[in-house]
Design a protein around this motif. Sequence first.
Motif, PDB file in Angstrom:
ATOM      1  N   HIS A 248      -6.198  -4.086   4.602  1.00 24.92           N
ATOM      2  CA  HIS A 248      -5.987  -2.791   3.943  1.00 24.92           C
ATOM      3  C   HIS A 248      -7.310  -2.194   3.459  1.00 24.92           C
ATOM      4  CE1 HIS A 248      -3.578   0.023   1.398  1.00 24.92           C
ATOM      5  NE2 HIS A 248      -4.630  -0.040   0.600  1.00 24.92           N
ATOM      6  N   HIS A 253      -8.747   1.471   4.837  1.00 25.83           N
ATOM      7  CA  HIS A 253      -9.415   2.576   4.125  1.00 25.83           C
ATOM      8  C   HIS A 253     -10.706   2.993   4.809  1.00 25.83           C
ATOM      9  CE1 HIS A 253      -6.758   3.426   0.867  1.00 25.83           C
ATOM     10  NE2 HIS A 253      -6.740   2.177   0.427  1.00 25.83           N
ATOM     11  N   MET A 365      -2.697   5.400   5.903  1.00 27.83           N
ATOM     12  CA  MET A 365      -2.424   4.264   6.785  1.00 27.83           C
ATOM     13  C   MET A 365      -0.955   4.283   7.181  1.00 27.83           C
ATOM     14  SD  MET A 365      -4.372   1.189   4.855  1.00 27.83           S
ATOM     15  CE  MET A 365      -5.615   1.698   3.665  1.00 27.83           C
ATOM     16  N   CYS A 458      -0.448   2.302  -2.628  1.00 30.65           N
ATOM     17  CA  CYS A 458      -1.785   2.712  -2.201  1.00 30.65           C
ATOM     18  C   CYS A 458      -2.086   4.112  -2.719  1.00 30.65           C
ATOM     19  CB  CYS A 458      -1.894   2.679  -0.682  1.00 30.65           C
ATOM     20  SG  CYS A 458      -3.502   3.265  -0.111  1.00 30.65           S
ATOM     21  N   GLY A 459      -3.127   4.209  -3.532  1.00 29.34           N
ATOM     22  CA  GLY A 459      -3.481   5.496  -4.131  1.00 29.34           C
ATOM     23  C   GLY A 459      -4.599   6.184  -3.372  1.00 29.34           C
TER      24      GLY A 459
HETATM   25 ZN   LIG Z   1      -5.072   1.545  -0.586  1.00 28.15          ZN
END
Ligand SMILES: [Zn+2]
Length: 485
Positions: A248, A253, A365, A458-459
């Motif tokens: 991740h 990212h 994602m 996930c921000g």
């Molecule tokens: Zn994330």
Amino acid sequence: MLGQIRRQIDRIRALGATYVDARWYPYEEANYLLMWNGNLKETIGSRESGMGVRVLYQGAWGFSASSDLSDLSALFDKAFDNARVAAERVSFPVRLAEKDALQAKFASPSQIDPFQVPLADKVAFLKDLDDRLNQPGVFQRRSNLTFIRKHLILVDSEGSEIEKLITEVFAEMIVSGQDEQGVTHERKFRLANQGASTRGWESLDPKLFAENAERIVREMQQVLRADSCPKDNRSVILLPGIMYLQTHETIGHALELDRILGYELAYAGGSFVTLKDFGTLRYGSPKLTARADATVPNSPGSFGYDDDGVPAQNTLLIDKGILVGAITGRQMAEEANARAGRQLFAGSGGANRATAFYRVPIERMTNINIDPGQDGNLDDIVRNTEKGIVLDGDRSWSIGSNREQFHFATEIGWLVDDGRITQIVKNPTYKGDTLKFWNSLSAVGDASTWELRFVDNCGKGQPNQVMQMGHGVPVCRFDNVTIGE
Ligand SMILES: [Zn+2]
């Protein structure tokens, strides 16, 4: 309502807009329950509905959203006005990659609608888990359930009309304890997809949770009695419970195209990857093949069509170690091609998503997955490791803002010496430089080690958007890694 939306889209197009879309959410519901040491600490239910409208005018976006749909003209006018103001200051006119106009429907796989399940049944499920977690050495036990159900319809000026029904279920249980020095340790279990299945209420299999409750308590008790992780240089063998986060943070990212183009610098950060790197950068060893695959069944990262109306795709990101693709939407694919002066991306990768009707879609994602390899199962990999440590459970993470290096702490470690596990250690950590680390990938587990993990937190974006996605990852071994620092 659909007729009214189409008339508004035609009206704004006639005023000079080059593209218009509307995302109408008849409803989005969420339900969250948290049990904490036997007490039902939180039960939250929410429901919202509304519409978000995007207008593209002279290369600039305008956006407007409202939950009050009594005056659609005003809502569309507002988005158009915003685009006209933005058009006065546009420095790089927005263009959208080509796509097909589709009339389509998508429903995520779900058998029992969790919103039809009585609250008492949900509480009883958590209470049963809590009883199982209530064991010697456990001073805090938490278990939580999150249910999301939404119905949305995308209509655009290019002739698309896409309807989606999405059901999400997330579940987690965590036990904490203190060692003799008073340091807190924890072990957790999260619902994941270990084969093609569905994601309704039926995915909360009591037997699966009972087995894992017993396991996490046992492993946490072992950690409380364990020695600390040594400072050393070893191979690290990552189980899916930490491998998903490694993927991740240092592949996912890093390969979001808006980040690569600098659009997230003010908040989420950038990427060490540049447009020149596509097709040539050796990202990892030849054992590494990674993809953004929104087509795997049953994952929060599989959503049928993105919020540009582009179908879910299976996009190769890293092919046998070489960087070949990125996480893209219509706008960024075009901009990257223009800035690179050559066609890097054939079109949108279908990864533009918004978390709500009142947010604009950005590159997110989907399922950022690592292909299974040829190095057998976990036992085989351990047997073939001279000096290593098996790691599981994300505990803390620290990542360079351009994703160039990282430091992770995990919940548990098992030292490996001469091909066998010798002891459990507490406070394991490891760190590395992203490219050097992925290039040290020396073993990739087979399909039996592959697990699709769900992520619900996930921000990214300003204002912040908290998105759901998935990571399908096998057990992987990396050599010559600094641990215990
Ligand atoms: Zn994330």
